[in-house]
Scaffold this motif. Structure first.
Motif, PDB file in Angstrom:
ATOM      1  N   ILE B  92       0.837  -1.195   0.000  1.00 53.24           N
ATOM      2  CA  ILE B  92       0.000   0.000   0.000  1.00 53.24           C
ATOM      3  C   ILE B  92       0.871   1.244   0.000  1.00 53.24           C
ATOM      4  CG2 ILE B  92      -1.617   1.348   1.391  1.00 53.24           C
ATOM      5  CD1 ILE B  92      -3.132  -1.069   2.024  1.00 53.24           C
ATOM      6  N   ALA B  93       1.909   1.253   0.847  1.00 50.06           N
ATOM      7  CA  ALA B  93       2.792   2.416   0.909  1.00 50.06           C
ATOM      8  C   ALA B  93       3.438   2.662  -0.451  1.00 50.06           C
ATOM      9  CB  ALA B  93       3.854   2.215   1.986  1.00 50.06           C
ATOM     10  N   ALA B  94       3.883   1.594  -1.092  1.00 49.75           N
ATOM     11  CA  ALA B  94       4.540   1.747  -2.390  1.00 49.75           C
ATOM     12  C   ALA B  94       3.563   2.292  -3.432  1.00 49.75           C
ATOM     13  CB  ALA B  94       5.104   0.401  -2.838  1.00 49.75           C
ATOM     14  N   LEU B  95       2.358   1.754  -3.404  1.00 49.07           N
ATOM     15  CA  LEU B  95       1.358   2.174  -4.389  1.00 49.07           C
ATOM     16  C   LEU B  95       0.979   3.646  -4.181  1.00 49.07           C
ATOM     17  CD1 LEU B  95      -0.106   0.940  -6.711  1.00 49.07           C
ATOM     18  CD2 LEU B  95      -1.921   0.216  -5.187  1.00 49.07           C
ATOM     19  N   ILE B  96       0.829   4.040  -2.914  1.00 53.39           N
ATOM     20  CA  ILE B  96       0.469   5.428  -2.628  1.00 53.39           C
ATOM     21  C   ILE B  96       1.599   6.359  -3.059  1.00 53.39           C
ATOM     22  CG2 ILE B  96      -0.003   7.073  -0.781  1.00 53.39           C
ATOM     23  CD1 ILE B  96      -1.452   4.746   0.641  1.00 53.39           C
ATOM     24  N   THR B  97       2.843   5.942  -2.823  1.00 47.63           N
ATOM     25  CA  THR B  97       3.966   6.761  -3.266  1.00 47.63           C
ATOM     26  C   THR B  97       3.919   6.931  -4.780  1.00 47.63           C
ATOM     27  OG1 THR B  97       5.233   5.783  -1.492  1.00 47.63           O
ATOM     28  CG2 THR B  97       6.453   7.039  -3.124  1.00 47.63           C
ATOM     29  N   ALA B  98       3.633   5.845  -5.474  1.00 46.60           N
ATOM     30  CA  ALA B  98       3.573   5.919  -6.932  1.00 46.60           C
ATOM     31  C   ALA B  98       2.490   6.905  -7.369  1.00 46.60           C
ATOM     32  CB  ALA B  98       3.303   4.537  -7.514  1.00 46.60           C
ATOM     33  N   ILE B  99       1.344   6.865  -6.695  1.00 39.15           N
ATOM     34  CA  ILE B  99       0.279   7.819  -6.999  1.00 39.15           C
ATOM     35  C   ILE B  99       0.776   9.239  -6.740  1.00 39.15           C
ATOM     36  CG2 ILE B  99      -2.008   8.642  -6.280  1.00 39.15           C
ATOM     37  CD1 ILE B  99      -2.719   5.695  -5.695  1.00 39.15           C
ATOM     38  N   GLY B 100       1.486   9.412  -5.629  1.00 41.36           N
ATOM     39  CA  GLY B 100       2.031  10.725  -5.287  1.00 41.36           C
ATOM     40  C   GLY B 100       2.981  11.240  -6.352  1.00 41.36           C
ATOM     41  N   ILE B 101       3.875  10.385  -6.807  1.00 38.10           N
ATOM     42  CA  ILE B 101       4.835  10.783  -7.850  1.00 38.10           C
ATOM     43  C   ILE B 101       4.078  11.193  -9.112  1.00 38.10           C
ATOM     44  CG2 ILE B 101       6.727   9.984  -9.323  1.00 38.10           C
ATOM     45  CD1 ILE B 101       7.793   9.774  -6.662  1.00 38.10           C
ATOM     46  N   SER B 102       3.054  10.401  -9.434  1.00 38.06           N
ATOM     47  CA  SER B 102       2.266  10.690 -10.623  1.00 38.06           C
ATOM     48  C   SER B 102       1.660  12.090 -10.549  1.00 38.06           C
ATOM     49  CB  SER B 102       1.183   9.615 -10.756  1.00 38.06           C
ATOM     50  OG  SER B 102       0.185  10.026 -11.633  1.00 38.06           O
ATOM     51  N   LEU B 103       1.001  12.379  -9.417  1.00 38.98           N
ATOM     52  CA  LEU B 103       0.388  13.707  -9.247  1.00 38.98           C
ATOM     53  C   LEU B 103       1.453  14.797  -9.276  1.00 38.98           C
ATOM     54  CD1 LEU B 103      -2.182  12.921  -6.415  1.00 38.98           C
ATOM     55  CD2 LEU B 103      -2.650  13.242  -8.831  1.00 38.98           C
ATOM     56  N   LEU B 104       2.589  14.517  -8.662  1.00 38.80           N
ATOM     57  CA  LEU B 104       3.662  15.512  -8.598  1.00 38.80           C
ATOM     58  C   LEU B 104       4.132  15.881 -10.008  1.00 38.80           C
ATOM     59  CD1 LEU B 104       5.528  17.121  -6.725  1.00 38.80           C
ATOM     60  CD2 LEU B 104       7.161  15.242  -6.873  1.00 38.80           C
ATOM     61  N   ILE B 105       4.352  14.873 -10.831  1.00 37.48           N
ATOM     62  CA  ILE B 105       4.810  15.150 -12.201  1.00 37.48           C
ATOM     63  C   ILE B 105       3.757  15.968 -12.957  1.00 37.48           C
ATOM     64  CG2 ILE B 105       5.413  14.110 -14.422  1.00 37.48           C
ATOM     65  CD1 ILE B 105       6.544  11.741 -12.900  1.00 37.48           C
ATOM     66  N   GLU B 106       2.499  15.509 -12.869  1.00 40.84           N
ATOM     67  CA  GLU B 106       1.443  16.196 -13.613  1.00 40.84           C
ATOM     68  C   GLU B 106       1.344  17.667 -13.229  1.00 40.84           C
ATOM     69  OE1 GLU B 106      -1.970  13.857 -12.614  1.00 40.84           O
ATOM     70  OE2 GLU B 106      -1.105  12.084 -13.594  1.00 40.84           O
ATOM     71  N   TYR B 107       1.289  17.915 -11.935  1.00 42.39           N
ATOM     72  CA  TYR B 107       1.029  19.293 -11.520  1.00 42.39           C
ATOM     73  C   TYR B 107       2.272  20.157 -11.556  1.00 42.39           C
ATOM     74  CZ  TYR B 107      -3.705  18.023 -11.007  1.00 42.39           C
ATOM     75  OH  TYR B 107      -4.976  17.624 -11.320  1.00 42.39           O
ATOM     76  N   THR B 108       3.453  19.546 -11.519  1.00 42.50           N
ATOM     77  CA  THR B 108       4.646  20.350 -11.731  1.00 42.50           C
ATOM     78  C   THR B 108       4.662  20.850 -13.171  1.00 42.50           C
ATOM     79  OG1 THR B 108       5.755  18.930 -10.139  1.00 42.50           O
ATOM     80  CG2 THR B 108       7.136  20.394 -11.426  1.00 42.50           C
ATOM     81  N   VAL B 109       4.306  19.985 -14.097  1.00 42.05           N
ATOM     82  CA  VAL B 109       4.246  20.409 -15.500  1.00 42.05           C
ATOM     83  C   VAL B 109       3.204  21.524 -15.671  1.00 42.05           C
ATOM     84  CG1 VAL B 109       3.639  19.675 -17.842  1.00 42.05           C
ATOM     85  CG2 VAL B 109       5.068  18.217 -16.411  1.00 42.05           C
ATOM     86  N   ILE B 110       2.029  21.330 -15.056  1.00 43.30           N
ATOM     87  CA  ILE B 110       0.992  22.368 -15.161  1.00 43.30           C
ATOM     88  C   ILE B 110       1.472  23.667 -14.524  1.00 43.30           C
ATOM     89  CG2 ILE B 110      -1.340  23.027 -14.443  1.00 43.30           C
ATOM     90  CD1 ILE B 110      -2.164  20.147 -14.696  1.00 43.30           C
ATOM     91  N   PHE B 111       2.169  23.542 -13.426  1.00 39.22           N
ATOM     92  CA  PHE B 111       2.674  24.718 -12.719  1.00 39.22           C
ATOM     93  C   PHE B 111       3.585  25.537 -13.623  1.00 39.22           C
ATOM     94  CE2 PHE B 111       5.650  26.915  -9.914  1.00 39.22           C
ATOM     95  CZ  PHE B 111       4.781  27.490  -8.988  1.00 39.22           C
ATOM     96  N   PHE B 112       4.438  24.871 -14.371  1.00 37.45           N
ATOM     97  CA  PHE B 112       5.421  25.598 -15.169  1.00 37.45           C
ATOM     98  C   PHE B 112       4.913  26.029 -16.541  1.00 37.45           C
ATOM     99  CE2 PHE B 112       8.438  23.732 -12.117  1.00 37.45           C
ATOM    100  CZ  PHE B 112       9.044  24.913 -11.721  1.00 37.45           C
ATOM    101  N   ARG B 113       3.989  25.285 -17.120  1.00 35.98           N
ATOM    102  CA  ARG B 113       3.582  25.657 -18.475  1.00 35.98           C
ATOM    103  C   ARG B 113       2.064  25.779 -18.650  1.00 35.98           C
ATOM    104  NH1 ARG B 113       1.101  22.293 -21.092  1.00 35.98           N
ATOM    105  NH2 ARG B 113       1.292  23.420 -23.047  1.00 35.98           N
ATOM    106  N   GLY B 114       1.308  25.617 -17.554  1.00 36.74           N
ATOM    107  CA  GLY B 114      -0.142  25.721 -17.673  1.00 36.74           C
ATOM    108  C   GLY B 114      -0.734  24.419 -18.168  1.00 36.74           C
ATOM    109  N   ALA B 115      -2.063  24.359 -18.131  1.00 35.52           N
ATOM    110  CA  ALA B 115      -2.732  23.110 -18.466  1.00 35.52           C
ATOM    111  C   ALA B 115      -3.166  23.041 -19.918  1.00 35.52           C
ATOM    112  CB  ALA B 115      -3.945  22.906 -17.557  1.00 35.52           C
ATOM    113  N   SER B 116      -2.858  24.109 -20.659  1.00 39.66           N
ATOM    114  CA  SER B 116      -3.373  24.178 -22.038  1.00 39.66           C
ATOM    115  C   SER B 116      -2.707  23.130 -22.926  1.00 39.66           C
ATOM    116  CB  SER B 116      -3.118  25.563 -22.609  1.00 39.66           C
ATOM    117  OG  SER B 116      -1.739  25.829 -22.514  1.00 39.66           O
ATOM    118  N   PRO B 117      -3.458  22.623 -23.887  1.00 37.86           N
ATOM    119  CA  PRO B 117      -2.883  21.608 -24.776  1.00 37.86           C
ATOM    120  C   PRO B 117      -1.961  22.224 -25.825  1.00 37.86           C
ATOM    121  CG  PRO B 117      -5.158  22.047 -25.361  1.00 37.86           C
ATOM    122  CD  PRO B 117      -4.864  22.890 -24.163  1.00 37.86           C
TER     123      PRO B 117
END
Lengths: 312, 291, 258
Positions: B92-117
């Motif tokens: 469970i801990a490993a899976l939650i970390t993986a989810i965390g990393i996933s969200l981190l990557i997504e929103y870091t990208v949005i943070f730097f360049r916005g969500a626009s396609p």
């Protein structure tokens, strides 16, 4: 009995909290903005505590909780908007249908373990969302318009009932059976516990209260859309449970309160919020994988006289 | 001859799923972790390719290679920074970390360049030619070609090279492999590097084929690729390829029949059916827990 | 006294083409204390797993107390009156010692889900009864002083005892003990033997015991079954077993002269 005294103590405490906040709302000290925040806190507590029963107590890793919330939201909205039911009846309708969905999803998928269960529940939640997306009766992708009917009173008493039921369940032979399943499923089975039954029971109760939360949520805003109930919502709920401590009810409650407040203040910066969320999630998992409270309850912290982790 | 066309579309989509699924299945095979961030590596690959082509005027093959290289590095960094510490913690801990990393990557990208396609440039002539009366796009052929080459390359690495042998040994029994002198940590990193490179490549060809890329584009294909991996039997490399192709074809058929809004549900219905009926997947063997 | 409690007929199980256990015949009379021995990998624990429903046998029959139980879910077997301990201690680590026993007592309690959720009088009565009974089991094993301790914090020997106390709390008529004395020192082993003898009388139990410690098995068991390579090679009294050439051969190199 001593235990029932503790129980009535909590009830009185709850009534006092309700009355004080209601007075503050009536006098205008707590404005609409803060009342809304309080209702959101209540909704998140319900979601967290109901998922806590599934993950924290029974050890079944479900990451599709938003699906059941969606059912509660949509069915209650159908109740009030289309069938002209009173709000209370609509909440019950949403909750009961969510519980039935929990039964339907739980029976096949709870045979799966760990990662597979997680991914199956995620899949079910997505299917539920896509079903609502494709039903024109509830507005499809555009969503369903709703009259606001939730109030501090509804939200608070829904939370109190949720916590009461789940705490009572946990502190009984039934809850112990669930914890035994979490600890060692094979041993629990060998000790005469019908593991399938209790996994499904925990899942159904969890879904029921996710449904209640969904109903209160739906009637606190003016519109619900399928996109609201995607897996990001499921993850949001998961974060509350994990952060509070897998197996700690009070931990889930505290995490729900804390993160709702943080979220409200970061409303203007959703990316920042998600970055903070995910970093917190990763750091907690790396350095304190049991969550902040572990399996302990906040009441244990004050029991200095007693040794060990007797959860009473 | 409409159906041949649909079949080609399905296979093109399926080969993208297959490329992503390979990373999932390899990582799961070796450390028993559903690497939720894998779909986001795919997204990063698409963006790296995009910037390489548009900003730095690279040829798309070069952009593809660059995306693969950078994604490999990103994959290894994720593994070294986060997952490595979790090898002995709960699933469970490993899976939650993986989810965390996933969200981190997504929103870091949005943070730097916005969500626009972004719209991918046309790097391949948008021509079609006729086979048996069906209109087949050059792009479809290209995607298929790249995927096939990469999969053959992967088979070669896994079966003919030293690192491939080490990967198979570690996924079979990490402790025994360690005792035999295999560097388990490096092998795991190599697995992440190869899997992530394939996801990066999938990102670039996804961009070329579908033209529209955005920061959350990795979520759904990521999940579906995982479904493909489960379908084929998780941990089994040919299984991921077959699973990906089957899924792509099924989705295309569902769309072609006029149920395009239900398309995304198809993958999850398949997932649940396979989990309930045959959890080990098409090519998997059932195992039992030791008591 | 010769009322048959458990009858095992031609029992066998195959894992992926490999016959792990085959053609095992056993019968246990009520009140007997029987040993099941054999070299490592002989199929003793596998036999236990079949008897308790963890594995479904691929052939043969298990009749307990007149009903067939082969392939039944483990919890149903336990409710039916067979409970067990595990060789590799499987306590509920994060639960208190008392709660470990209460979990096993679960099947004997009557108060239902709704009574607990609404805190009806039957809930309080039922829980009080579970607490009383569980405590009395802990007392027998000298574990009552540890009742609030988490199971994982108990000393090793005490964990072994708790395994037995827990199995007992499920209310069995037949108790299966899988290497109950593994890892214990001679004094602890002696104490444990006395305890086993005591609970057998006190609770009118029939006991089937897997054990590596020959001394122990020979000392307390009335009859012994010997498994080797998944097959029964001998059964009889301790003296007969000690002098059985097949057994000696199976154990060649191990301590059989004890």
């Amino acid at each position: 009995m001593k235990k029932s005294k503790v129980f009535w103590g909590y009830i009185v405490l709850a009534l006092v909290i309700y009355a004080v906040v209601q007075l503050l709302i009536n006098s205008g000290t707590v404005n609409f903005y803060y009342e809304n925040m309080l209702i959101t806190i209540c909704i998140n507590i319900m979601l967290a505590v109901s998922l806590h029963l599934v993950i924290g107590i029974t050890g079944q890793f479900s990451i599709g909780h938003a699906g059941f919330m969606a059912i509660g939201a949509y069915l209650s909205a159908i109740g009030t908007m289309k069938l002209e039911m009173p709000f209370i009846t609509a909440i019950l309708l949403g909750a009961v249908v969510a519980a039935l969905a929990g039964l339907l999803v739980g029976i096949p998928s709870l045979r799966l373990k760990g990662d597979y269960l997680a991914i199956a529940t995620l899949g079910f939640a997505e299917i539920i969302r896509i079903v609502f997306l494709n039903i024109d009766y509830v507005g499809g992708a555009a969503g369903l318009q709703i009259m606001r009917q939730s109030s501090w009173g509804y939200a608070f008493f829904a939370v109190v009932i949720t916590i009461l039921v789940i705490a009572n369940f946990t502190k009984s032979r039934h809850g112990r059976a669930c914890i035994a399943i979490r600890e060692d499923e094979i041993a629990a089975d060998a000790m005469g516990i019908n593991t399938t039954y209790y996994k499904v029971v925990a899942f159904v109760i969890g879904s029921f209260f996710a449904g209640v939360a969904g109903a209160v949520y739906a009637h606190n805003f003016y519109i619900i859309q399928p996109t609201t109930f995607g897996f990001l919502k499921s993850f949001d709920i998961l974060i509350l449970v994990v952060l509070g401590g897998l197996g700690s009810l009070s931990g889930s409650v505290l995490a729900a309160i804390f993160l709702t407040v943080v979220t409200t203040y970061l409303q203007g910066f959703p990316e920042t919020r998600m970055i903070i969320y995910s970093l917190v999630l990763i750091i907690v998992m790396l350095y304190r994988p049991t969550g902040l409270l572990g399996t302990k309850e906040i009441t244990d912290v004050f029991k200095f006289g007693k040794k060990g982790g007797s959860k009473l | 001859m409409e159906w041949i066309q649909q079949l080609v579309n399905g296979v093109s989509l399926g080969s993208i799923y297959a490329l992503i699924a390979l990373g999932y299945t390899m990582v799961y095979g070796i450390i028993k972790l559903i690497n939720f961030a894998h779909g986001d590596v795919f997204m990063l690959g698409a963006f790296i390719g995009f910037y390489a082509i548009v900003r730095w005027d690279m040829h798309f093959i070069l952009a593809l290679l660059l995306a693969m290289l950078l994604c490999a590095i990103i994959g290894v960094v994720i593994e070294r920074v986060a997952y490595k510490r979790l090898r002995n913690s709960t699933r469970i801990a490993a899976l939650i970390t993986a989810i965390g990393i996933s969200l981190l990557i997504e929103y870091t990208v949005i943070f730097f360049r916005g969500a626009s396609p972004e719209a991918y440039p046309n790097v391949v002539p948008n021509k079609t030619f006729e086979i048996f009366g069906a209109q087949i796009g050059v792009q479809s052929i290209l995607i298929l070609g790249i995927s096939v080459v990469l999969m053959i390359l992967l088979q070669f690495i896994v079966h003919k090279t030293k690192i491939g042998k080490a990967m198979r040994a570690v996924s079979h029994d990490a402790d025994a492999a360690r005792l035999m002198g295999i560097n388990v940590d490096n092998t795991i990193s190599a697995t992440f590097a190869i899997g992530s490179a394939l996801a990066g490549a999938a990102g670039v060809i996804f961009g070329i084929y579908y033209t529209r890329i955005e920061p959350l584009m990795g979520v759904l294909p990521g999940l579906k690729a995982f479904v493909a991996a489960v379908l084929g039997g998780i941990g089994i490399i040919p299984g991921a390829m077959v699973g990906g192709l089957v899924l792509g074809v099924v989705e295309t058929i569902v769309s072609a029949l006029g149920y395009s809004l239900w398309r995304d549900a198809a993958a999850f219905v398949i997932l649940i059916l396979i989990l309930i009926l045959r959890p080990a997947g098409i090519f998997g063997k059932n195992t039992r827990e030791k008591v | 006294m010769s009322e048959t409690l458990l009858k095992v007929d031609n029992l066998g199980i195959t894992f992926g083409g490999l016959k792990a256990v085959q053609k095992v015949n056993m019968h246990l009379d009520r009140g007997e204390l029987i040993g099941l021995i054999g070299p490592n990998g002989a199929g003793k624990t596998t036999t236990f797993n079949m008897l308790t429903g963890v594995y479904t046998p691929t052939e043969g029959a298990i009749v307990f107390n007149g009903t067939s139980i082969a392939g039944l879910d483990p919890y149903k077997v336990t409710r039916g009156g067979i409970s067990r301990t595990f060789q590799n201690i499987r306590l509920f680590k994060e639960l208190s010692v008392l709660d470990n026993v209460k979990v096993a007592n679960h099947g004997l309690a009557k108060h239902n889900l709704l009574s607990s959720i609404f805190r009806l009088p039957t809930h309080f009565k039922g829980e009080a009864k579970m607490e009383r009974e569980s405590l009395s089991f802990l007392k027998i094993f000298g574990l009552d002083i540890y009742k609030d301790e988490l199971a994982k914090n108990l000393p090793y020997g005490m964990q072994r005892r708790l395994e037995i106390a827990r199995a007992l709390a499920a209310g069995p008529r037949l108790l299966l003990l899988d290497e109950p004395a593994a890892g214990m020192n001679p004094q602890e082993t002696r104490d444990l033997m006395e305890l086993i003898a005591f609970i057998r009388k006190e609770f009118d139990l029939t006991i089937l015991l897997i054990e590596h410690d020959m001394h122990l098995v020979m000392g307390i068991c009335e009859r012994i079954y010997v498994l080797d390579h998944g097959q029964l090679i001998a059964d009889g009294t301790p003296t007969e077993i000690r002098n059985n050439p097949k057994v000696i051969e199976a154990y060649l190199g191990e301590e059989v002269t004890e």
